[in-house]
Scaffold this motif. Structure first.
Motif, short mmCIF file in Angstrom:
data_model
loop_
_atom_site.label_atom_id
_atom_site.label_comp_id
_atom_site.label_asym_id
_atom_site.label_seq_id
_atom_site.Cartn_x
_atom_site.Cartn_y
_atom_site.Cartn_z
N SER A 2 -12.26 6.98 6.10
CA SER A 2 -11.68 5.90 6.40
C SER A 2 -10.12 5.93 5.62
CB SER A 2 -12.23 4.65 5.78
OG SER A 2 -13.58 4.46 6.35
N TRP A 3 -9.93 6.88 4.90
CA TRP A 3 -8.68 6.77 4.37
C TRP A 3 -7.86 8.33 4.70
CZ3 TRP A 3 -4.42 5.37 2.42
CH2 TRP A 3 -3.64 6.45 1.65
N LYS A 4 -6.66 7.87 5.11
CA LYS A 4 -5.67 8.82 5.98
C LYS A 4 -4.30 8.96 5.06
CE LYS A 4 -3.79 11.15 10.03
NZ LYS A 4 -3.76 11.02 11.25
N PRO A 5 -3.75 9.62 4.19
CA PRO A 5 -2.52 9.70 3.66
C PRO A 5 -1.47 9.89 4.58
CG PRO A 5 -3.98 11.02 2.24
CD PRO A 5 -4.66 10.95 3.57
N SER A 6 -0.44 9.27 4.63
CA SER A 6 0.73 9.53 5.43
C SER A 6 2.01 8.77 4.89
CB SER A 6 0.60 9.34 6.99
OG SER A 6 0.20 7.78 7.05
N LEU A 7 3.27 9.21 5.06
CA LEU A 7 4.28 8.68 4.62
C LEU A 7 4.89 7.43 5.73
CD1 LEU A 7 6.68 8.85 2.60
CD2 LEU A 7 7.87 10.22 4.21
N LEU A 8 4.60 6.03 5.19
CA LEU A 8 5.05 5.04 6.07
C LEU A 8 6.35 4.30 5.50
CD1 LEU A 8 1.62 2.91 5.69
CD2 LEU A 8 2.26 4.73 7.45
N ASP A 9 7.06 3.90 6.62
CA ASP A 9 8.28 3.43 6.61
C ASP A 9 8.03 1.78 6.04
OD1 ASP A 9 10.95 2.17 6.82
OD2 ASP A 9 11.01 2.50 8.92
N THR A 10 8.74 1.76 4.83
CA THR A 10 8.51 0.55 3.98
C THR A 10 9.39 -0.64 4.41
OG1 THR A 10 10.36 1.11 2.54
CG2 THR A 10 8.14 1.63 1.90
N THR A 11 10.11 -0.44 5.66
CA THR A 11 10.94 -1.50 6.27
C THR A 11 10.20 -2.15 7.37
OG1 THR A 11 11.99 -0.05 7.93
CG2 THR A 11 13.02 -0.46 5.89
N GLU A 12 9.00 -1.64 7.48
CA GLU A 12 8.13 -2.34 8.82
C GLU A 12 7.30 -3.24 7.90
OE1 GLU A 12 7.69 -1.53 12.21
OE2 GLU A 12 9.33 -0.02 12.09
N PRO A 13 7.15 -4.44 8.81
CA PRO A 13 6.41 -5.68 8.29
C PRO A 13 4.76 -5.30 8.37
CG PRO A 13 7.11 -6.13 10.37
CD PRO A 13 7.64 -4.86 10.12
N THR A 91 -12.74 4.52 -0.97
CA THR A 91 -11.87 3.59 -1.56
C THR A 91 -11.21 4.48 -3.02
OG1 THR A 91 -13.05 1.57 -1.24
CG2 THR A 91 -11.68 1.32 -3.10
N PHE A 92 -12.11 5.25 -3.56
CA PHE A 92 -11.67 6.16 -4.65
C PHE A 92 -10.61 7.11 -4.19
CE2 PHE A 92 -12.17 9.83 -7.44
CZ PHE A 92 -11.64 9.36 -8.50
N ALA A 93 -10.81 7.49 -2.97
CA ALA A 93 -9.84 8.42 -2.54
C ALA A 93 -8.40 7.83 -2.19
CB ALA A 93 -10.26 9.10 -0.93
N LEU A 94 -8.53 6.79 -1.71
CA LEU A 94 -7.27 5.87 -1.67
C LEU A 94 -6.73 5.45 -2.78
CD1 LEU A 94 -5.50 3.67 -0.34
CD2 LEU A 94 -7.29 1.84 -0.34
N LEU A 95 -7.36 5.19 -3.76
CA LEU A 95 -7.00 4.79 -5.16
C LEU A 95 -6.21 5.95 -5.83
CD1 LEU A 95 -9.15 2.05 -6.54
CD2 LEU A 95 -7.13 1.77 -5.26
N GLY A 96 -7.16 7.08 -5.78
CA GLY A 96 -6.82 8.33 -6.51
C GLY A 96 -5.43 8.69 -5.86
N TYR A 97 -5.33 8.85 -4.64
CA TYR A 97 -3.93 9.24 -3.98
C TYR A 97 -2.90 8.39 -4.77
CZ TYR A 97 -0.34 10.53 -0.63
OH TYR A 97 0.66 10.71 0.09
N ALA A 98 -3.25 7.01 -4.39
CA ALA A 98 -2.01 6.01 -4.77
C ALA A 98 -1.84 6.17 -6.30
CB ALA A 98 -2.39 4.59 -4.29
#
Length: 275
Positions: A2-13, A91-98
């Motif tokens: 369910s978790w996929k790391p990627s670089l997101l644009d922080t200007t997007e709402p 969830t742990f994969a998400l938090l570990g990356y974060a």
């Protein structure tokens, strides 16, 4: 997954947001993700800028850091290790990356050479010093983790940092100019005083405490008696695969190394490395 790391644009709402502080994440009865726009409206002592880190179950996820734990109604802080024990694997994969992105960003707010403030590079996971013209990327520290075996026995040890009663495999960081295999031999000899041979590589796991890449091995006992490194090891013993002590969390590579060997000795199906 369910978790996929990627670089997101922080200007997007829109999207969801994590709140991080020193290897802890804020959560409530609904979990660890908060509506991004709501969270950004709170009176938060933000440490640095926002990071877009990827998608969880198809939704965009962003990361904010604070310089101290803050109290929000109905919320509480939990350590990354607590989330590892209580949450699901995704969830742990998400938090570990974060957590790894948070540590990297916090440690690179200023240039280590000149002290100049660092800036995020647009479209790239990097921090840039305009004065020195250098880029700093998220750091990985390679380390080995090894299960030493002797027939139906495995060598496990415990550190003072461990949960009471728990034993685990041996581990250590790779030094400059050293191969991972050389690290296995050196660390085992330093920590428990025995020599090993017949190394077998089984797999790797990113380990966000804070930014390790664990390279996992089995190694057969060659010679020596257990002599513990007092400042590192509280106790070390040979345990029968039929009578094991409390072991590490099931989704850790340490547990995977143990479970694989036990399965092989007992003729059971081999587990799959989490991740």
């Amino acid at each position: 997954m369910s978790w996929k790391p990627s670089l997101l644009d922080t200007t997007e709402p829109g999207g969801w947001c994590l709140l991080h502080c020193e290897q802890h994440f804020l959560g409530d009865a609904n979990g660890v993700l908060f509506a991004r726009e709501w969270l950004k409206k709170q009176d938060l002592p933000l440490l640095e800028t926002e990071h877009g880190i990827g998608h969880f179950k198809g939704d965009a996820v962003y990361l904010l850091q604070v310089d101290r734990p803050v109290e929000l109604p109905g919320c509480q802080w939990q350590s990354l290790r607590q989330w590892m024990m209580q949450g699901d694997a995704d969830t742990f994969a998400l938090l570990g990356y974060a957590a790894q992105i948070a540590v990297w960003a916090a440690h690179n707010r200023f240039c280590g050479s000149c002290g100049n403030p660092m800036q995020q590079v647009a479209g790239e996971r990097a921090m840039h010093c305009e004065r020195c013209a250098v880029h700093h990327y998220p750091r990985l520290s390679p380390s080995m983790i090894v299960l030493v075996t002797r027939g139906d026995e495995i060598l496990l040890a415990r550190s003072k940092r461990f949960v009471t009663g728990m034993y685990s495999t041996l581990a250590g960081f790779v030094e400059a100019g050293e191969s991972v295999e050389q690290c296995v031999h050196r660390e085992v000899l330093e920590e428990v005083g025995v020599r090993v041979h017949n190394l077998q590589y089984l797999g790797s796991q990113g380990w966000p405490f804070p930014h390790s890449l664990m390279l996992g091995f089995h190694a057969e006992f060659a010679s020596g008696d257990i002599v513990m490194q007092e400042d590192e090891i509280e106790d070390a013993q040979w345990f029968s695969v039929h009578d094991l002590p409390p072991l590490p969390a099931s989704r850790s590579i340490a547990r995977f190394l143990i479970d694989v060997y036990v399965a092989r000795r007992l003729g059971l199906p081999e587990p799959v490395l989490p991740g």
